[in-house]
Write a protein that holds these residues in place. Structure first.
Motif, PDB file in Angstrom:
ATOM      1  N   ASP A   8      76.389  67.003  13.946  1.00  0.00           N
ATOM      2  CA  ASP A   8      77.221  66.002  14.603  1.00  0.00           C
ATOM      3  C   ASP A   8      78.251  66.714  15.485  1.00  0.00           C
ATOM      4  O   ASP A   8      78.909  67.658  15.047  1.00  0.00           O
ATOM      5  CB  ASP A   8      77.887  65.131  13.540  1.00  0.00           C
ATOM      6  N   GLU A   9      78.405  66.281  16.728  1.00  0.00           N
ATOM      7  CA  GLU A   9      79.324  66.934  17.659  1.00  0.00           C
ATOM      8  C   GLU A   9      80.759  66.945  17.162  1.00  0.00           C
ATOM      9  O   GLU A   9      81.468  67.930  17.328  1.00  0.00           O
ATOM     10  CB  GLU A   9      79.281  66.227  19.020  1.00  0.00           C
ATOM     11  N   ILE A  10      81.190  65.845  16.563  1.00  0.00           N
ATOM     12  CA  ILE A  10      82.581  65.754  16.133  1.00  0.00           C
ATOM     13  C   ILE A  10      82.876  66.804  15.054  1.00  0.00           C
ATOM     14  O   ILE A  10      83.964  67.386  15.017  1.00  0.00           O
ATOM     15  CB  ILE A  10      82.920  64.315  15.668  1.00  0.00           C
ATOM     16  N   LEU A  11      81.907  67.085  14.201  1.00  0.00           N
ATOM     17  CA  LEU A  11      82.074  68.112  13.171  1.00  0.00           C
ATOM     18  C   LEU A  11      82.176  69.494  13.818  1.00  0.00           C
ATOM     19  O   LEU A  11      83.040  70.294  13.452  1.00  0.00           O
ATOM     20  CB  LEU A  11      80.915  68.061  12.179  1.00  0.00           C
ATOM     21  N   ALA A  12      81.325  69.767  14.783  1.00  0.00           N
ATOM     22  CA  ALA A  12      81.347  71.059  15.476  1.00  0.00           C
ATOM     23  C   ALA A  12      82.671  71.271  16.196  1.00  0.00           C
ATOM     24  O   ALA A  12      83.250  72.370  16.153  1.00  0.00           O
ATOM     25  CB  ALA A  12      80.181  71.148  16.459  1.00  0.00           C
ATOM     26  N   VAL A  13      83.192  70.225  16.841  1.00  0.00           N
ATOM     27  CA  VAL A  13      84.473  70.342  17.541  1.00  0.00           C
ATOM     28  C   VAL A  13      85.600  70.595  16.538  1.00  0.00           C
ATOM     29  O   VAL A  13      86.484  71.427  16.774  1.00  0.00           O
ATOM     30  CB  VAL A  13      84.763  69.088  18.410  1.00  0.00           C
ATOM     31  N   SER A  14      85.565  69.910  15.401  1.00  0.00           N
ATOM     32  CA  SER A  14      86.614  70.127  14.400  1.00  0.00           C
ATOM     33  C   SER A  14      86.585  71.572  13.889  1.00  0.00           C
ATOM     34  O   SER A  14      87.635  72.164  13.633  1.00  0.00           O
ATOM     35  CB  SER A  14      86.490  69.133  13.244  1.00  0.00           C
ATOM     36  N   GLU A  15      85.393  72.143  13.771  1.00  0.00           N
ATOM     37  CA  GLU A  15      85.283  73.538  13.347  1.00  0.00           C
ATOM     38  C   GLU A  15      85.814  74.476  14.430  1.00  0.00           C
ATOM     39  O   GLU A  15      86.444  75.492  14.128  1.00  0.00           O
ATOM     40  CB  GLU A  15      83.842  73.856  12.963  1.00  0.00           C
ATOM     41  N   ASP A  16      85.596  74.141  15.704  1.00  0.00           N
ATOM     42  CA  ASP A  16      86.165  74.921  16.806  1.00  0.00           C
ATOM     43  C   ASP A  16      87.690  74.871  16.764  1.00  0.00           C
ATOM     44  O   ASP A  16      88.364  75.890  16.978  1.00  0.00           O
ATOM     45  CB  ASP A  16      85.680  74.397  18.161  1.00  0.00           C
ATOM     46  N   VAL A  17      88.252  73.698  16.493  1.00  0.00           N
ATOM     47  CA  VAL A  17      89.706  73.550  16.413  1.00  0.00           C
ATOM     48  C   VAL A  17      90.248  74.382  15.253  1.00  0.00           C
ATOM     49  O   VAL A  17      91.291  75.038  15.375  1.00  0.00           O
ATOM     50  CB  VAL A  17      90.115  72.060  16.290  1.00  0.00           C
ATOM     51  N   MET A  18      89.526  74.394  14.145  1.00  0.00           N
ATOM     52  CA  MET A  18      89.947  75.230  13.011  1.00  0.00           C
ATOM     53  C   MET A  18      89.972  76.706  13.424  1.00  0.00           C
ATOM     54  O   MET A  18      90.900  77.439  13.051  1.00  0.00           O
ATOM     55  CB  MET A  18      89.015  75.013  11.817  1.00  0.00           C
ATOM     56  N   ASP A  19      88.981  77.136  14.186  1.00  0.00           N
ATOM     57  CA  ASP A  19      88.946  78.522  14.671  1.00  0.00           C
ATOM     58  C   ASP A  19      90.145  78.809  15.569  1.00  0.00           C
ATOM     59  O   ASP A  19      90.737  79.895  15.506  1.00  0.00           O
ATOM     60  CB  ASP A  19      87.648  78.797  15.435  1.00  0.00           C
ATOM     61  N   ILE A  20      90.498  77.834  16.406  1.00  0.00           N
ATOM     62  CA  ILE A  20      91.667  78.007  17.287  1.00  0.00           C
ATOM     63  C   ILE A  20      92.929  78.158  16.454  1.00  0.00           C
ATOM     64  O   ILE A  20      93.772  79.031  16.730  1.00  0.00           O
ATOM     65  CB  ILE A  20      91.777  76.820  18.280  1.00  0.00           C
ATOM     66  N   LEU A  21      93.104  77.341  15.433  1.00  0.00           N
ATOM     67  CA  LEU A  21      94.284  77.441  14.569  1.00  0.00           C
ATOM     68  C   LEU A  21      94.335  78.802  13.882  1.00  0.00           C
ATOM     69  O   LEU A  21      95.406  79.414  13.769  1.00  0.00           O
ATOM     70  CB  LEU A  21      94.304  76.322  13.526  1.00  0.00           C
ATOM     71  N   GLU A  22      93.197  79.268  13.440  1.00  0.00           N
ATOM     72  CA  GLU A  22      93.106  80.586  12.796  1.00  0.00           C
ATOM     73  C   GLU A  22      93.492  81.682  13.782  1.00  0.00           C
ATOM     74  O   GLU A  22      94.213  82.625  13.449  1.00  0.00           O
ATOM     75  CB  GLU A  22      91.679  80.790  12.294  1.00  0.00           C
ATOM     76  N   GLU A  23      93.006  81.546  15.012  1.00  0.00           N
ATOM     77  CA  GLU A  23      93.268  82.526  16.062  1.00  0.00           C
ATOM     78  C   GLU A  23      94.754  82.581  16.418  1.00  0.00           C
ATOM     79  O   GLU A  23      95.306  83.663  16.622  1.00  0.00           O
ATOM     80  CB  GLU A  23      92.439  82.145  17.294  1.00  0.00           C
ATOM     81  N   VAL A  24      95.405  81.430  16.492  1.00  0.00           N
ATOM     82  CA  VAL A  24      96.835  81.386  16.819  1.00  0.00           C
ATOM     83  C   VAL A  24      97.645  82.072  15.717  1.00  0.00           C
ATOM     84  O   VAL A  24      98.601  82.779  15.976  1.00  0.00           O
ATOM     85  CB  VAL A  24      97.306  79.925  17.029  1.00  0.00           C
TER      86      VAL A  24
END
Length: 181
Positions: free
Chosen positions: A1-17
């Motif tokens: 599901d696209e929405i799940l993939a995007v949420s995982e990308d956002v989690m990666d961004i938070l981790e990166e910050v």
């Protein structure tokens, strides 16, 4: 599901910050799932439609069938027959056989057996454990806790900068909420 993939990308961004912990999208409990992708052109060579394939596989996934109702002493009881002799599971799904009728070179009809792997592929993924709805719009929440010694407002600014550069698929928007709203 696209929405799940995007949420995982956002989690990666938070981790990166950095500066955040307990980063989650609430989907850790999602079940593994398989998606059967039918190659329509291949299936049509055997006179099979996606609907026919779905119908036949769906029917084979159900091992219980109510055959009749038995009445004893004025009380009705369903008689359920369970057939576990040819159950379909992840390991044997692609070996599922379809009996199809084709016309040979002499114009005569003949029956052939074809397996699902001749016209389908499996994609593995993870199902969404839960999804919210607001005003008929689906949403997932990604949350994080600011670590001691970090400023939530400054972190939110850094996150927003990265989100502004992120290309979400059409129909998906990302908003920052919580303390930084």
């Amino acid at each position: 599901d696209e929405i799940l993939a995007v949420s995982e990308d956002v989690m990666d961004i938070l981790e990166e910050v950095g500066g955040m912990e307990e980063i989650t999208n609430g989907q850790e409990e999602g079940d593994a799932q398989i998606k059967l992708v039918i190659k329509k052109d291949e299936a049509m060579k055997y006179n099979l439609t996606v609907a026919q394939i779905y119908s036949e596989i769906a029917g084979s996934l159900s091992t219980e069938k109510t055959s009749t109702t038995l009445t004893m002493n004025g009380k009705d009881y369903d008689v359920v027959i369970v057939d576990e002799t040819h159950t379909v599971d992840r390991d044997n799904l692609m070996d599922y056989e379809f009996e199809v009728t084709v016309t040979n070179d002499d114009g005569e009809q003949e029956t052939e057996i074809h397996t699902l792997d001749e016209f389908a592929d499996i994609e593995e993924g993870k199902s969404v454990a839960s999804i919210g709805r607001e005003n008929q719009t689906r949403y997932l929440t990604v949350s994080a806790t600011t670590m001691e010694g970090y400023n939530t407002t400054l972190l939110a600014r850094d996150v927003q900068d990265k989100l502004d550069k992120y290309q979400a698929p059409d129909g998906i928007t990302i908003e920052i909420g919580g303390e930084s709203e």
